[in-house]
Motif scaffolding. Structure first.
Motif, short mmCIF file in Angstrom:
data_model
loop_
_atom_site.label_atom_id
_atom_site.label_comp_id
_atom_site.label_asym_id
_atom_site.label_seq_id
_atom_site.Cartn_x
_atom_site.Cartn_y
_atom_site.Cartn_z
N GLY A 90 4.33 -6.09 7.97
CA GLY A 90 4.35 -4.63 7.93
C GLY A 90 3.91 -4.04 6.62
N ILE A 91 3.25 -4.85 5.77
CA ILE A 91 2.80 -4.39 4.44
C ILE A 91 1.29 -4.22 4.44
N PHE A 92 0.78 -3.17 3.78
CA PHE A 92 -0.66 -2.96 3.66
C PHE A 92 -0.95 -2.20 2.37
N SER A 99 4.78 0.21 6.93
CA SER A 99 4.72 1.07 8.12
C SER A 99 5.20 0.28 9.33
N ASN A 100 6.07 0.88 10.10
CA ASN A 100 6.62 0.22 11.29
C ASN A 100 5.80 0.66 12.51
N VAL A 101 4.78 -0.12 12.82
CA VAL A 101 3.83 0.27 13.86
C VAL A 101 3.67 -0.87 14.88
N LEU A 102 3.69 -0.49 16.15
CA LEU A 102 3.34 -1.44 17.21
C LEU A 102 1.87 -1.25 17.52
N ILE A 103 1.11 -2.35 17.51
CA ILE A 103 -0.33 -2.26 17.72
C ILE A 103 -0.67 -2.64 19.16
N ILE A 104 -1.43 -1.76 19.81
CA ILE A 104 -2.02 -2.08 21.11
C ILE A 104 -3.53 -2.02 20.92
#
Length: 894
Positions: A206-208, A220-225
């Motif tokens: 979750g790091i960028f 950022s707490n993101v679910l990727i589709i």
């Protein structure tokens, strides 16, 4: 409480967010670890729990957030799109996967609905409280920046001021915008390798960093589709693929069922209706075209094509070319109209849309679409004429040709109208239907007309005219035009009735204070003209059922089956061999009608092609009224014959036979024989030469009714009895042996009949019963396929068969096929309900009923063990009592 329920309760009790091991639960409950582990895995299969890790494995309960009766968007979606069931289940599993869900890759051709599906997944996550209500859903198409990799990466990750020429300020990226929600990357195959690599660190922890940043890490707490139309293994880095474990493939439009395509069309039509703020009328021919035309770009193209056609129809409406937003097949582009010529590919579908010139689909923003028939469901001739006139003109008909078509339709309408209104509305309650004012007008008209015509008018005229005048007045009050295209013809052919009708208009005007057009006098005159001998004689006529179908014995075979089942010789079959020209078949039909002296109405049941026009030819030459239903099946023949035999009119027989298609659509007829699990065989064994076995086969074929596609009679000759079991085992590898006919006793549990029993025809009835029972189970399997939610219909019926056989053997009875259907349906639904956790209705006076039928209770209870073990259900005494009632009546015996 069952053990699995205890395990589930303990799992919810012990789970504090990190998961619980099988050993923890086993120790807490004092159970074996193996049993607990098995129950936990079952809970995972049922969607009640999820597991993480490998060694050790931890289990967590899925929170029951939704109410039982509350459906999610994905649940509603899959109801109308069953081919996406697996995709939906995968999506649910990905969202539910702890702690924050599982990244998803969606595969599919252009236009299959990948973006829409991603949106539904986001909505589902919010509905089950896995994401906040205002959680973002950010969409990014990688193809938009495919030629500028640096800009593409900056769009995703953001940019630090000065990172490259032109980057004059800090810029937030889409990953940050999607924090707490979903980032949908469409056409992810256009993401360059360096962009994919930058995702690795983000996906892992979750790091960028923004482009140009070196000293700051962001989270950022993101679910990727992600979605792609390409083969992911050839265009995505393997390291990228390993980080997206959930891969969902969406089927293209060609792979989806015709019912699903129909649902999509209805949905898109409703959306367009909502945009326009008006209802849209779509002819059935147009629906047929949309359902069948080649649509290479899938759902996206289908939606766009529907939007374009609706736009054209709306343009015609606002420019006053049409009174409504109406779509006819002539309005469609040629490439869509070509779908009309694909009938052979969708034979079953067209069963649904017979009599196409008289039906429209009505779409508005509501969930339901309406199939508008003649009379608009209210026996309204005005609506029928409006639609018919517009459609005939759109087809290019005019002048005498148009008049002829309209004359036939109006006559058909009034004949049907008389019977239908009279059968559904009684004089005693007509006031409740049309109101007291209309009733008073009709009473005055009847009194006046009887005096002028010098005859008593029937109840049909009273009821029919009341409903008709009610519709006429309502139409005028809505400022809609009344038009009678046959006014002059009616005036000349029925001059006396027409003159009376003109005076009746004055009565209506005076009493109801409305202005009635002269056209209405034509309709009132038809009521007077059709009342009397012509209608009453018509009603008493028999209706002949004639089946005509291509093939050497297709028609006669269907007729023979129907007549045999109904115990009659009523239906008539005329075969149309493929080497015979249509004119030869028509000539054969005419010769038969002349020789048989048939003058009654005829319902023609035909398969296809020019046979559908035979009715018109017979009407012209013989003056006989006919109706024709194409795409005939044996079920059509049975229903038509049954209704005709008990004296129904042609219209009634026709309508009821059409209703057969409702059942055919459910899926029963969509199953081909090749899809069935096994064929059934009757084995005829002889030791005196193969000719004897063949002779036995011929006798059985002559006297048994069965479907050659399902049942087969196999003659075998044995030199000695030593190889008989080997021969039977070889047959059983491919077919189920229903019974054996043999000159000697064989050591097997398969039912056997002696040669003498077949030759004397004593064995025919019990063998036919075996065939009928198997047919019953096959049909029930198809019928139940869409009814049962928690079990497989085909498999459960095999178990139910064993269950019923066990009870039959204990009671030494044989259940007849009608009772068999009732028992099997009841037990199938019971198992399905119990598997789904449904409740059990209490059996009144259960204890008393059991004590009075204790032997039967024990027999049924023992037989139930077959089902309880197989399906892991608890069949209570209440359920057993309900089953007992089926076996407690004499009607179950043959």
């Amino acid at each position: 409480m069952k053990r699995i329920d205890m395990v589930y309760q303990k799992l919810k009790e012990l789970d504090k967010g990190a998961g619980v091991s099988a050993s923890d639960i086993a120790d807490s409950l004092g159970l074996s670890r193996a049993n607990v582990s098995s129950d936990l895995n079952k809970l995972c299969d049922e969607g009640k729990a999820v597991k993480t890790g490998t060694k050790p494995v931890f289990f967590r309960p899925v929170q029951e957030i939704l109410h039982k009766n509350e459906e999610t968007s994905l649940d509603k979606f899959v109801e109308k799109n069953p081919s996406l069931f697996s995709a939906v289940e995968q999506a649910k599993a990905a969202i539910l996967y702890p702690p924050g869900g599982m990244h998803i890759l969606i595969l599919g051709e252009t236009g299959v609905g990948k973006s829409m599906f991603a949106g539904l997944i986001h909505k589902y996550a919010i509905e089950i409280n896995r994401m906040e209500k205002n959680s973002p859903f950010v969409v990014f198409n990688c193809a938009d920046y495919a030629n500028n990799p640096q800009l593409l990466i900056s769009q995703l990750f953001g940019t630090k001021k000065g990172a490259y020429t032109g980057a004059d300020s800090d810029k937030i990226g889409l990953i940050e915008k999607a924090d707490g929600g979903i980032l949908f990357l469409d056409e992810v195959h256009r993401l360059p390798p360096e962009g994919q690599e930058m995702f690795f660190a983000f996906i892992d922890n979750g790091i960028f960093r923004r482009l140009g940043e070196t000293d700051l890490e962001r989270k950022s707490n993101v679910l990727i589709i992600a979605a792609t139309t390409e083969n992911p293994e050839s265009i995505l880095l393997k390291t990228f693929m390993r980080r997206i474990p959930m891969i969902i493939r969406l089927p293209n439009l060609r792979e989806r069922s015709i019912e699903e395509r129909f649902n999509l069309i209805c949905q898109f039509m409703r959306e367009e209706s909502n945009k326009l703020g008006r209802q849209i009328m779509v002819s059935v021919n147009s629906m047929r075209a949309f359902l069948s035309y080649s649509c290479p770009n899938n759902i996206g193209q289908l939606k766009t094509d529907i939007q374009l056609v609706c736009a054209k129809a709306y343009a015609d409406f606002v420019s006053n070319k049409k009174e409504d937003i109406k779509i006819n097949s002539i309005d469609l582009p040629q490439y869509i109209r070509e779908g009309l010529y694909m009938e052979t590919e969708h034979r079953q579908l067209w069963n649904k849309f017979l009599n196409i010139n008289k039906r429209y689909f009505i779409f508005d923003k509501s969930e339901k679409s309406i199939l508008l028939e003649e009379g608009s469901g209210e026996e309204n001739i005005y609506e029928m004429i409006d639609m018919k006139m517009h459609e005939l003109k759109d087809r290019g008909l005019s002048g005498e040709e148009l008049d002829k078509e309209m004359e036939k339709d109006i006559k058909d309408y009034f004949e049907k109208y008389f019977y239908k209104v009279n059968n559904t509305i009684d004089i005693s309650d007509i006031e409740n239907v049309v109101g007291i004012e209309i009733v008073r007008v009709v009473e005055e008209i009847i009194k006046f007309s009887e005096k002028r015509l010098n005859r008593v008018l029937s109840k049909e005229v009273y009821c029919g005219m009341a409903v008709h005048i009610y519709n006429a007045v309502e139409r005028i009050r809505r400022n809609r035009k009344i038009m009678n295209p046959q006014l002059n013809k009616i005036r000349t052919e029925y001059s006396e009735e027409f003159n009376v009708a003109l005076d009746c208009l004055k009565i209506i005007e005076q009493v109801l204070d409305v202005s009635m057009p002269i056209d209405e006098a034509g309709f009132l005159a038809m009521f007077f003209a059709y009342d009397g001998k012509e209608v009453k004689e018509q009603k008493s006529k028999d209706v002949k059922v004639i089946v005509i179908a291509h093939g050497k014995a297709t028609a006669t075979s269907m007729v023979e089956t129907a007549n045999s089942l109904l115990g009659t010789k009523y239906a008539i079959g005329i075969n149309a061999p493929l080497d015979e020209k249509p004119q030869q078949v028509l000539s054969k039909l005419k010769t038969y009608l002349k020789n048989a002296g048939i003058k009654s109405d005829i319902l023609f049941l035909v398969d296809m092609g020019s046979l559908t026009t035979f009715g018109e030819e017979i009407e012209k030459e013989f003056g006989i009224k006919t109706k024709t239903i194409p795409l005939v099946s044996t079920l059509h023949v049975i229903e038509a014959t049954r209704k005709a035999m008990i004296g129904h009119s042609l219209e009634e027989v026709y309508e009821e036979t059409l209703n057969v298609n409702t059942f055919l659509e459910e899926g029963a007829s969509s199953k081909t024989v090749s899809e069935m699990e096994e064929k059934l065989a009757i084995v005829a064994i002889c030791t005196t030469g193969e000719g004897s076995a063949v002779a036995v086969k011929n006798i059985l074929e002559q006297h048994l009714n069965y479907d050659n596609n399902i049942f087969e009679i196999i003659p075998i000759n044995l030199v000695g009895t030593e190889s008989i079991h080997t021969r039977l085992r070889n047959i059983e590898k491919e077919k189920k042996i229903l019974c054996i006919v043999s000159s000697f006793k064989i050591d097997t549990s398969i039912p056997q009949y002696g040669l003498h029993e077949v030759l004397s025809l004593e064995a025919i009835k019990p063998i036919q019963r075996l065939i009928d029972i198997e047919n019953t189970y096959i049909k029930m399997g198809d019928t139940l396929e869409n009814q049962l939610k928690n079990i497989n219909s085909k498999y459960v019926l095999q178990d139910i068969k064993k269950f019923i056989n066990a009870i039959e053997n204990e009671l030494n009875i044989k259940v007849n096929t009608n009772a068999l259907i009732g028992i099997a349906l009841h037990v199938a639904c019971m198992i399905d309900r119990l598997k789904g956790g449904g409740s059990v209705d209490e059996f009144m006076d259960r204890g008393k009923y059991i004590s009075e039928n204790y032997e039967l209770y024990n027999i049924v209870k023992r037989a139930c063990e077959i089902l309880t073990k197989k399906y892991d259900i608890d069949i209570s005494d209440d359920e057993i009592c309900y089953i007992m009632t089926f076996f407690n009546y004499k009607i179950i015996l043959n």
